[in-house]
Design a protein around this motif. Sequence first.
Motif, PDB file in Angstrom:
ATOM      1  N   ASN A 130       0.824  -1.204   0.000  1.00 45.99           N
ATOM      2  CA  ASN A 130       0.000   0.000   0.000  1.00 45.99           C
ATOM      3  C   ASN A 130       0.860   1.257   0.000  1.00 45.99           C
ATOM      4  OD1 ASN A 130      -2.729   1.151   0.176  1.00 45.99           O
ATOM      5  ND2 ASN A 130      -1.992   1.949   2.148  1.00 45.99           N
ATOM      6  N   LEU A 131       0.528   2.206  -0.882  1.00 44.46           N
ATOM      7  CA  LEU A 131       1.242   3.466  -1.000  1.00 44.46           C
ATOM      8  C   LEU A 131       0.292   4.604  -0.659  1.00 44.46           C
ATOM      9  CD1 LEU A 131       3.024   2.725  -4.394  1.00 44.46           C
ATOM     10  CD2 LEU A 131       4.032   2.573  -2.110  1.00 44.46           C
ATOM     11  N   LEU A 132       0.738   5.551   0.171  1.00 44.13           N
ATOM     12  CA  LEU A 132      -0.088   6.674   0.611  1.00 44.13           C
ATOM     13  C   LEU A 132       0.566   7.979   0.180  1.00 44.13           C
ATOM     14  CD1 LEU A 132      -2.445   7.859   2.307  1.00 44.13           C
ATOM     15  CD2 LEU A 132      -0.881   7.785   4.284  1.00 44.13           C
ATOM     16  N   ARG A 133      -0.257   8.849  -0.427  1.00 46.59           N
ATOM     17  CA  ARG A 133       0.221  10.181  -0.777  1.00 46.59           C
ATOM     18  C   ARG A 133      -0.776  11.195  -0.221  1.00 46.59           C
ATOM     19  NH1 ARG A 133       4.498  10.234  -4.145  1.00 46.59           N
ATOM     20  NH2 ARG A 133       4.212  12.480  -4.515  1.00 46.59           N
ATOM     21  N   SER A 134      -0.271  12.124   0.600  1.00 38.33           N
ATOM     22  CA  SER A 134      -1.114  13.137   1.232  1.00 38.33           C
ATOM     23  C   SER A 134      -1.202  14.372   0.344  1.00 38.33           C
ATOM     24  CB  SER A 134      -0.544  13.518   2.604  1.00 38.33           C
ATOM     25  OG  SER A 134      -0.490  12.385   3.455  1.00 38.33           O
ATOM     26  N   GLY A 135      -2.403  14.949   0.263  1.00 36.17           N
ATOM     27  CA  GLY A 135      -2.603  16.162  -0.520  1.00 36.17           C
ATOM     28  C   GLY A 135      -2.291  15.989  -1.994  1.00 36.17           C
ATOM     29  N   ALA A 136      -2.592  14.821  -2.523  1.00 38.55           N
ATOM     30  CA  ALA A 136      -2.248  14.522  -3.916  1.00 38.55           C
ATOM     31  C   ALA A 136      -3.231  15.178  -4.892  1.00 38.55           C
ATOM     32  CB  ALA A 136      -2.237  13.013  -4.132  1.00 38.55           C
ATOM     33  N   SER A 137      -2.764  15.390  -6.114  1.00 39.19           N
ATOM     34  CA  SER A 137      -3.612  15.867  -7.224  1.00 39.19           C
ATOM     35  C   SER A 137      -3.554  14.818  -8.331  1.00 39.19           C
ATOM     36  CB  SER A 137      -3.121  17.222  -7.739  1.00 39.19           C
ATOM     37  OG  SER A 137      -3.177  18.205  -6.738  1.00 39.19           O
ATOM     38  N   PRO A 138      -4.346  13.735  -8.185  1.00 38.93           N
ATOM     39  CA  PRO A 138      -4.244  12.622  -9.136  1.00 38.93           C
ATOM     40  C   PRO A 138      -4.689  13.011 -10.542  1.00 38.93           C
ATOM     41  CG  PRO A 138      -5.964  12.217  -7.497  1.00 38.93           C
ATOM     42  CD  PRO A 138      -5.332  13.500  -7.144  1.00 38.93           C
ATOM     43  N   GLN A 139      -3.866  12.632 -11.518  1.00 39.28           N
ATOM     44  CA  GLN A 139      -4.168  12.857 -12.928  1.00 39.28           C
ATOM     45  C   GLN A 139      -3.900  11.570 -13.688  1.00 39.28           C
ATOM     46  OE1 GLN A 139      -1.886  16.203 -14.295  1.00 39.28           O
ATOM     47  NE2 GLN A 139      -2.853  17.652 -12.893  1.00 39.28           N
ATOM     48  N   PHE A 140      -4.808  11.249 -14.587  1.00 38.19           N
ATOM     49  CA  PHE A 140      -4.719   9.989 -15.330  1.00 38.19           C
ATOM     50  C   PHE A 140      -4.892  10.268 -16.820  1.00 38.19           C
ATOM     51  CE2 PHE A 140      -6.867   6.328 -17.299  1.00 38.19           C
ATOM     52  CZ  PHE A 140      -5.938   5.333 -17.047  1.00 38.19           C
ATOM     53  N   ASP A 141      -3.955   9.771 -17.623  1.00 42.32           N
ATOM     54  CA  ASP A 141      -4.031   9.892 -19.083  1.00 42.32           C
ATOM     55  C   ASP A 141      -3.850   8.518 -19.701  1.00 42.32           C
ATOM     56  OD1 ASP A 141      -4.074  12.920 -19.744  1.00 42.32           O
ATOM     57  OD2 ASP A 141      -2.430  12.753 -18.310  1.00 42.32           O
ATOM     58  N   SER A 142      -4.638   8.248 -20.732  1.00 37.40           N
ATOM     59  CA  SER A 142      -4.502   6.964 -21.423  1.00 37.40           C
ATOM     60  C   SER A 142      -4.726   7.156 -22.913  1.00 37.40           C
ATOM     61  CB  SER A 142      -5.506   5.940 -20.872  1.00 37.40           C
ATOM     62  OG  SER A 142      -6.827   6.293 -21.226  1.00 37.40           O
ATOM     63  N   ASP A 143      -4.148   6.261 -23.682  1.00 38.59           N
ATOM     64  CA  ASP A 143      -4.401   6.258 -25.122  1.00 38.59           C
ATOM     65  C   ASP A 143      -4.351   4.829 -25.617  1.00 38.59           C
ATOM     66  OD1 ASP A 143      -1.603   5.616 -26.306  1.00 38.59           O
ATOM     67  OD2 ASP A 143      -1.185   7.311 -25.000  1.00 38.59           O
ATOM     68  N   VAL A 144      -4.955   4.600 -26.768  1.00 44.20           N
ATOM     69  CA  VAL A 144      -4.993   3.277 -27.371  1.00 44.20           C
ATOM     70  C   VAL A 144      -4.744   3.396 -28.863  1.00 44.20           C
ATOM     71  CG1 VAL A 144      -7.525   3.398 -27.600  1.00 44.20           C
ATOM     72  CG2 VAL A 144      -6.372   1.178 -27.716  1.00 44.20           C
ATOM     73  N   GLN A 145      -3.954   2.483 -29.388  1.00 42.60           N
ATOM     74  CA  GLN A 145      -3.751   2.335 -30.821  1.00 42.60           C
ATOM     75  C   GLN A 145      -4.284   0.959 -31.230  1.00 42.60           C
ATOM     76  OE1 GLN A 145       0.172   3.957 -32.363  1.00 42.60           O
ATOM     77  NE2 GLN A 145       0.661   3.777 -30.178  1.00 42.60           N
ATOM     78  N   HIS A 146      -5.087   0.950 -32.272  1.00 46.87           N
ATOM     79  CA  HIS A 146      -5.709  -0.284 -32.761  1.00 46.87           C
ATOM     80  C   HIS A 146      -5.360  -0.432 -34.232  1.00 46.87           C
ATOM     81  CE1 HIS A 146      -8.401  -3.544 -33.378  1.00 46.87           C
ATOM     82  NE2 HIS A 146      -9.418  -2.856 -33.849  1.00 46.87           N
ATOM     83  N   TYR A 147      -4.866  -1.590 -34.619  1.00 42.70           N
ATOM     84  CA  TYR A 147      -4.389  -1.785 -35.993  1.00 42.70           C
ATOM     85  C   TYR A 147      -4.546  -3.255 -36.371  1.00 42.70           C
ATOM     86  CZ  TYR A 147      -0.485  -3.056 -32.995  1.00 42.70           C
ATOM     87  OH  TYR A 147       0.269  -3.610 -31.992  1.00 42.70           O
ATOM     88  N   GLY A 148      -4.497  -3.513 -37.677  1.00 41.03           N
ATOM     89  CA  GLY A 148      -4.603  -4.894 -38.128  1.00 41.03           C
ATOM     90  C   GLY A 148      -5.034  -4.987 -39.569  1.00 41.03           C
TER      91      GLY A 148
END
Length: 294
Positions: A115-133
């Motif tokens: 378990n990891l604890l961060r106080s006063g955090a500003s969580p940001q999440f970025d994701s991307d996907v590439q689809h090919y075939g």
Amino acid sequence: MRNLFTYLLLGLGVCAATPSYGQSTISNSPFDLTLSKGSWIASLPEYQMGTNSSGGSAFFDDQDQFGGIVRLDAVRRALGTRTSFEGNIFYAFAGSSSDGSTGDINFPNPADGSNLLRSGASPQFDSDVQHYGGDLVIRDTWKTRFGGLSAGVAYSLMGFDQDFELDDGSLRLFKEELDTDFQGGKVVTGWDGYLLGRASNLKLNVGIYDMDANYWATPSAVPANYSAELSKTTYTIETEFTTRDQLWGYDVGMTIGVTYFADMPTINHNVGSAATLGTDDAVTVSLMCDILLL
């Protein structure tokens, strides 16, 4: 939204154009090459990680992503027979981002579940996907009073490359990658004919695939160095409708396609143990403008 508005204008142009008779797979043309470009929506399994002070997820995204797609289709007809040989390649991309509530967060290290604890955090999440075939198809078409009814088989390859970046403000915590390969075959069926005087195609395909997924966690501020794999046999169902016409002397069309994936890998973040891979279903939708090159 600007891209979507452009495609709607092109669709209105197709509806108002004069009839075209050269792009149906029951045509007498020995070879067609079509370029398609448009918008792509991927509804993938949601992502969630850890908890915040209010009991929600520290990092969360529903993974409904909007992007673009480009595809190239070729049809080679053996004139004098009912057989055609087809091939296509495509590339699609999409991305999303989300910000969590500022405050205390805790989350498990993907490498060992500590378990990891961060106080006063500003969580940001970025994701991307590439689809090919792409697909290689052999198809037979029977001409009937209702148009061309077709059936065949295809060899199919496709992949999804997903990146997940987790930050606390400007600080990168760690990055996760999930690369998935699908290899298998499809039963392809279709109808080709004229709808309201316009060459139209309706396709329904069912695929059986061997799915191989590879996961990596790459450390940054958090020492999350870990990898995992998952293999499974799964299936897809896809349908596609195209209507074509002539616009300013060019053969153009509009295509809408929907693909259902019975299994798409998900990342399970576990407290007390390393991350594992599971599966959930997924859907992709495309809206493309087509132009006949040859």
